[in-house]
Design a protein around this motif. Structure first.
Motif, PDB file in Angstrom:
ATOM      1  N   UNK A   1      63.889  12.924  41.488  1.00 24.96           N
ATOM      2  CA  UNK A   1      64.861  13.342  40.487  1.00 24.96           C
ATOM      3  C   UNK A   1      66.089  12.450  40.496  1.00 24.96           C
ATOM      4  N   UNK A   2      66.581  12.079  41.676  1.00 22.66           N
ATOM      5  CA  UNK A   2      67.771  11.250  41.763  1.00 22.66           C
ATOM      6  C   UNK A   2      67.532   9.881  41.146  1.00 22.66           C
TER       7      UNK A   2
ATOM      8  N   UNK B   1      56.190  14.101  32.973  1.00 20.73           N
ATOM      9  CA  UNK B   1      56.641  15.471  32.781  1.00 20.73           C
ATOM     10  C   UNK B   1      55.551  16.460  33.172  1.00 20.73           C
ATOM     11  N   UNK B   2      54.326  16.170  32.807  1.00 19.38           N
ATOM     12  CA  UNK B   2      53.216  17.056  33.175  1.00 19.38           C
ATOM     13  C   UNK B   2      53.053  17.134  34.689  1.00 19.38           C
ATOM     14  N   UNK B   3      53.277  16.022  35.375  1.00 17.54           N
ATOM     15  CA  UNK B   3      53.196  16.031  36.843  1.00 17.54           C
ATOM     16  C   UNK B   3      54.256  16.951  37.436  1.00 17.54           C
ATOM     17  N   UNK B   4      55.448  16.939  36.844  1.00 14.24           N
ATOM     18  CA  UNK B   4      56.523  17.806  37.320  1.00 14.24           C
ATOM     19  C   UNK B   4      56.187  19.270  37.028  1.00 14.24           C
TER      20      UNK B   4
ATOM     21  N   UNK C   1      65.918  22.873  37.846  1.00 12.34           N
ATOM     22  CA  UNK C   1      64.791  21.931  37.807  1.00 12.34           C
ATOM     23  C   UNK C   1      65.158  20.792  36.872  1.00 12.34           C
ATOM     24  N   UNK C   2      66.070  19.940  37.336  1.00  8.23           N
ATOM     25  CA  UNK C   2      66.580  18.885  36.468  1.00  8.23           C
ATOM     26  C   UNK C   2      65.474  17.948  35.998  1.00  8.23           C
ATOM     27  N   UNK C   3      64.423  17.793  36.801  1.00 11.78           N
ATOM     28  CA  UNK C   3      63.340  16.883  36.410  1.00 11.78           C
ATOM     29  C   UNK C   3      62.702  17.286  35.090  1.00 11.78           C
ATOM     30  N   UNK C   4      62.652  18.611  34.821  1.00 14.47           N
ATOM     31  CA  UNK C   4      62.083  19.074  33.551  1.00 14.47           C
ATOM     32  C   UNK C   4      62.958  18.609  32.394  1.00 14.47           C
ATOM     33  N   UNK C   5      64.264  18.794  32.525  1.00 14.11           N
ATOM     34  CA  UNK C   5      65.180  18.355  31.473  1.00 14.11           C
ATOM     35  C   UNK C   5      65.125  16.847  31.292  1.00 14.11           C
ATOM     36  N   UNK C   6      65.070  16.119  32.408  1.00 12.45           N
ATOM     37  CA  UNK C   6      64.985  14.664  32.328  1.00 12.45           C
ATOM     38  C   UNK C   6      63.712  14.240  31.609  1.00 12.45           C
ATOM     39  N   UNK C   7      62.610  14.919  31.916  1.00 10.76           N
ATOM     40  CA  UNK C   7      61.345  14.585  31.273  1.00 10.76           C
ATOM     41  C   UNK C   7      61.376  14.823  29.780  1.00 10.76           C
TER      42      UNK C   7
ATOM     43  N   UNK D   1      53.843  21.251  39.250  1.00  7.48           N
ATOM     44  CA  UNK D   1      54.345  21.671  40.549  1.00  7.48           C
ATOM     45  C   UNK D   1      55.130  22.969  40.475  1.00  7.48           C
ATOM     46  N   UNK D   2      55.457  23.395  39.269  1.00 12.45           N
ATOM     47  CA  UNK D   2      56.288  24.577  39.118  1.00 12.45           C
ATOM     48  C   UNK D   2      55.450  25.846  39.208  1.00 12.45           C
ATOM     49  N   UNK D   3      55.884  26.762  40.029  1.00 15.43           N
ATOM     50  CA  UNK D   3      55.214  28.054  40.130  1.00 15.43           C
ATOM     51  C   UNK D   3      55.676  28.928  38.979  1.00 15.43           C
TER      52      UNK D   3
END
Length: 265
Positions: free
Chosen positions: A198-199, A173-176, A147-153, A179-181
């Motif tokens: 993410x890209x 970051x909260x939006x990402x 979940x690279x978006x979490x690290x990016x956030x 979405x995580x289960x």
């Protein structure tokens, strides 16, 4: 049942979200003109946008889950999602101390070589920052390596130069995270959108990191003090990343265990 420790940490999460970036971060956001030449010279030679994916893969490889499981005394990482917030915090603290020490040593070595050292130093410290985020997630039972978006956030939040940037990064970051289960994956309906975002974010953040870190470390180009600046700035940057990662995963832990309502920014 919510323990006193968990309530205290929830309050600290809220205080962290509301706190302005450190005064030095805000100062580096408006770097004096006499150092702008150094930043202009450094940034074009830092191939962060092109190599970010490789740095991320290296960080994933270095975030050995087995060490966390062993130190926690559990049979598998998932148990930490429900076991004990205090235990997870102690594990995270050990990860943070180790990362700060390594960052300081690496920055001191590359700081001796001035501008050219910076070109190698910034990708190295970004890799360490990513590894710290992934290891911190494991301390709380969360595997976010895919979940690279979490690290990016988390990188965006910790690198914010002002409150506006921090608030915007926290919102994304909260939006990402929403979405995580509990298992750590995106819902199917959001999967394609999340990958595309993410890209784009990775490319944008790589450029931002290059500029921000170059600004923080511009004094590293000054003879005689390069090693001191390189080591201290690296440790300070990893501290910011570590704190952000800890607060984010503490928040996730509290929400997943239904201990407290999500602490809103």
């Amino acid at each position: 049942m919510v323990t006193e420790y968990e309530s205290t940490q929830a309050a600290e999460i809220e205080a962290w979200k509301r706190a302005k970036p450190a005064i030095l971060s805000r100062r580096f956001g408006t770097l004096p003109k006499r150092f702008n030449w150094a930043v202009d010279q450094i940034v074009p030679y830092i191939p962060l946008s092109q190599t970010f994916g490789w740095l991320d893969k290296t960080a994933v490889w270095l975030s050995d889950e087995r060490v966390i499981v062993r130190d926690a005394g559990v049979s598998q990482r998932d148990e930490l999602q429900e076991k004990d917030l205090n235990l997870s915090d102690r594990l995270a603290e050990g990860t943070h101390r180790w990362a700060m020490g390594l960052a300081a040593a690496e920055g001191a070595v590359t700081g001796v070589t001035g501008l050219m050292g910076l070109v190698a130093d910034i990708p190295a410290v970004v890799t360490l920052a990513l590894r710290t985020i992934y290891r911190t997630g494991l301390c709380y039972g969360f595997d976010v390596k895919n979940e690279r978006e979490v690290a990016l956030g988390i990188l965006a939040v910790s690198g914010a130069n002002n409150m506006e940037e921090k608030t915007e990064a926290l919102t994304r970051l909260e939006a990402v995270l929403s979405q995580l289960s509990p298992g750590g994956g995106h819902s199917n309906s959001d999967n394609v959108t999340s990958i595309d975002r993410s890209k784009v974010t990775a490319q944008q953040l790589a450029r931002q990191l290059s500029v921000n870190l170059a600004k923080r470390k511009a004094l590293q180009t000054v003879p005689m003090i390069g090693a001191l600046v390189g080591g201290s700035v690296n440790a300070w940057y990893i501290r910011d990343v570590s704190l952000a990662a800890r607060r984010v995963f503490q928040d996730q832990w509290l929400r997943q265990n239904h201990k407290l309502a999500h602490v809103a920014a």
